[in-house]
Write an enzyme that holds these catalytic residues in place. Sequence first.
Site, PDB file in Angstrom:
ATOM      1  CG  PHE A 207       0.688  -7.664   2.814  1.00 30.64           C
ATOM      2  CD1 PHE A 207      -0.054  -8.677   2.220  1.00 30.64           C
ATOM      3  CD2 PHE A 207       0.026  -6.532   3.259  1.00 30.64           C
ATOM      4  CE1 PHE A 207      -1.441  -8.567   2.080  1.00 30.64           C
ATOM      5  CE2 PHE A 207      -1.366  -6.409   3.114  1.00 30.64           C
ATOM      6  CZ  PHE A 207      -2.086  -7.430   2.537  1.00 30.64           C
ATOM      7  CG  ASP A 315       3.906  -0.591   3.739  1.00 25.93           C
ATOM      8  OD1 ASP A 315       3.414  -0.300   4.844  1.00 25.93           O
ATOM      9  OD2 ASP A 315       3.310  -1.284   2.896  1.00 25.93           O
ATOM     10  CE  LYS A 346      -2.040  -3.772   9.261  1.00 28.75           C
ATOM     11  NZ  LYS A 346      -2.754  -4.998   9.545  1.00 28.75           N
ATOM     12  CB  THR A 371     -14.951  12.305  -3.332  1.00 29.13           C
ATOM     13  OG1 THR A 371     -15.351  11.988  -4.658  1.00 29.13           O
ATOM     14  CG2 THR A 371     -16.076  13.069  -2.638  1.00 29.13           C
TER      15      THR A 371
END
Lengths: 491, 470
Positions: A207, A315, A346, A371
């Site tokens: 995931f 990850d 997280k 931005t």
Amino acid sequence: MLRASANALARRASARSLSSVAAKYFPSEPAHPQLVTPAIPGPKSIQLNNDLGEKFDNRATYFVADYKNSLGNYISDADGNKLLDVYCQIASIGLGYNNPALIEAAKSDEMVYALIDRPALACFPSTTYKEILEDGILAAAPPSMSRVWTALSGSDANETAYKAAFMYQHAKLRGDQDFSSEELTSVMDNATPGASEMKILSFDKGFHGRLFGSLSTTRSKAIHKLDIPAFQWPKAPFPKLKYPLDEFATENHAEELACLEAFEDILSQHKGASKVAAIIVEPVQAEGGDNHASSFFFQGLRDITIKHDVLMIVDEVQTGVGATGKMWAHEHWNLTTPPDMVTFSKKFQAAGFYYSNPQLQPNQPYRQFNTWCGDPSKAIIAKTIYQEIVKNDLVTRTAAVGDYLYGGLQLLASKYPAHIKNLRGENFGTFIAWDCRDAGARNEILIKCRDRGVNVGGCGDMAIRMRPTLTFEEKHANVFLQVLEDVLNYM
Amino acid sequence: MSISSLYFPTEPAAPQVVSSSPGPKSQAAITALGNVFDSRAAYFVSDYEKSVGNYLVDVDGNTYLDVYAQIASIPLGYNNPALIEAAKSDKMIRAIVDRPALGNFPGKDSEEIIAEILKVAPKGQDKLWSGLSGADANELAFKAVFFWYQSKKRGYTTQFTAEENESVMKNQAPGSPDLAILSFERAFHGRLFASGSTTCSKPIHKLDLPSFNWPKAEFPSYKYPLDQNETENAAEDARCLSIVENLFNTWKVPIAGLLVEPIQSEGGDNHASKAFLQGLRDITLKHGALMIVDEVQTGVGATGKLWAHEHFDISPVPDLVTFSKKFQSAGYFFHDPELVPNFAYRQFNTWCGDPARMILAGAIGHEVVKHDLPAVAKRVGDYLYKKLEALQTKYPKYIRDLRGKDRATFIAWSLADVTARNKFLADMKTVGVNIGGCAEDSVRLRPTLVFEEKHADILVDAIDKILSGY
């Protein structure tokens, strides 16, 4: 069944001897869950959630929380129930609710400016951003990582890492040449050669987020992906280990070897301009079911990626920031060469990716750009979280509490073998999970725990995962184990 | 009373230039930052604590009149007291320290926070989904569009087939269908992978990244001044609309949604007419596709209306309107309940937005309404536009295709080429004005909503001063 190592036993003993950080932060933290309604969500939660639903998709709501009255490891709901929280906003609350150190940071002048004068960071960085990074996110960096690019969420962190990988690999192919006129024209039609045919490889059950690039690498559940166009990127098998690990050492090793072989095959199938630019892998596949693999497997991935000149992105969105008993879970592997990029979000509240090779910065500015390029207000919170972790030795404590909790779960597993299967996360802090009989039984256990005052989450098809804060201690573990035993007794 | 004086009694009366830009301290700080964070795009290093209202102060002590405003994202000026109050509120402190997974555990105050934002929703929109940036907002909108499009074929409550469930895990059809979002040449919608696929402003934004092979239509290129070129511009609208229609009929995969900026900002401040935008709306209706209006840069008052597309009375109203930048929070507005996907956990992620930023958006919306800041922007913009028209007559070589009439301060013009434009932007810093470009050859004005006549006078004098030296 008890097979805790001497190390773990020593850590467990030290967990008992340490003074409570939770008590220091939260002198009035509840000693146990406090229930005022027979079921959760209660009537006030239901009413508030119905109101919310008129304006905002609310169908995934467990209950409506009262954050003002939440404290430490206990989350309060709108009805006044106080639940021990071992899910923690999907593994994203690091130091407990209303942590006084974070409140102080939130009230600081630095924070006020960061909130109301939000800079376009890459064009108009503030005088303080470098220091905020150096004292926080970078001070916490995994070994050998010296630079960071900041983003806004785990998905965003992963996608900016993918962009860095694609630009890096194409720069290597292109060498000293400038962009060709064909590249400059074709890219505006989303066509090759200007648009890339390279790929990111991910693993079955991985995931990595839900934006279009990250979702193409997410392989956890169909419901995350259905109806969304995706890139045709390859996925490799992730080891399916058998538990307990030491009983299945030979089979598990063979499984990991087979997965490594399949992985290398896939890398070999994609070459040149359509090669795999990078792989992305979680140290523990969390959403996908808390699937672990050994250091051998991850070292194998690292060796093969180096051999094929493919970048390795780890990850750490869910595994990072202390919960596994190390600051970063991949530190458990002791890789001979560190990963190329490590993504985070997280528990750190801020998001982004670490790296060290300056060539992962594209050759020109405005390529890795947007931005805001992150959010200084979140970087300030990350800094505070890191400083509190260091000050209170929270990673070591989490390792010790995790061992204690794991031991307790082992005992329950021997008592209720039908309901606690494949217990995993030994010597991995509080990052612990197990399988239930099936999805139905899992969901029933989750609901019954909630009704008894413990908020706990699932993952994969039939697993329950522990994702408490870093201030979760033995006393909290005892409350949790007692409630779980009550529920399992009833099942 | 002047709104900027009300908010900022100590706002400087004029820019102050004490060094070249970037000055020595900025240069040293940019180099030092570069060791840990890519700082190559930095103009200078800012001291936000010392900045006030429309003036941005850098670390060397230069005080710039800021008409770029963090790439069009500062709504109410630096250190606005109303936002300071919101930032210090108990609600904000909690939003920061107890950040919820909003989709699973909304707070007691979530409904109220969202309701405050919806008070300034575009006409006809009464729901929102929140994200974290403009790119994120657009991609969330694409997801909603694709869910909707497939649910129209399948039936809103119909379960997925086994084949869909299986193929999607391999990123293949039918579970992961071949569908497209149509966007326009010179459009900018963000830089993540799907938003990047719809962005078509400059190659440098896109090179070396995989993209979805989605179609691009032409966006009208008008001749200025508009009132002297009506016939030609109407023909240009018709030409571009026929391209859109043609793409819907011929593109190799179904087009589920059309994405358009009311004014293409990064791409050069390219305007479109009411006829063109209504024409797009009609085409989407005809083909069963949805219309997404990207108001990331145009939204929140700068064009003289809260939302720029309200200038055009598009009917029926767009299906989704995305926002970010000046609102500080991001996401999309919508109204059709069937744009909420049929099952939970489809439009979902850990945070589903950020209440801290949503509280600020609510506070910004409140101030914008309380002081009718779109009307202020319109008044000041009309004033400024007239003065720029006069300068255009004086310096026709350096102020070409002036655009943004009746669009408040959302004004731009072109120079001869990128070199001339970049020189102009750099020269403006020598007289204390921080100003930005767009496309290759254009200058865009993106001041705050508290930019007034007195600031416009300073800006116009500065432009006159620089151009008089050319």
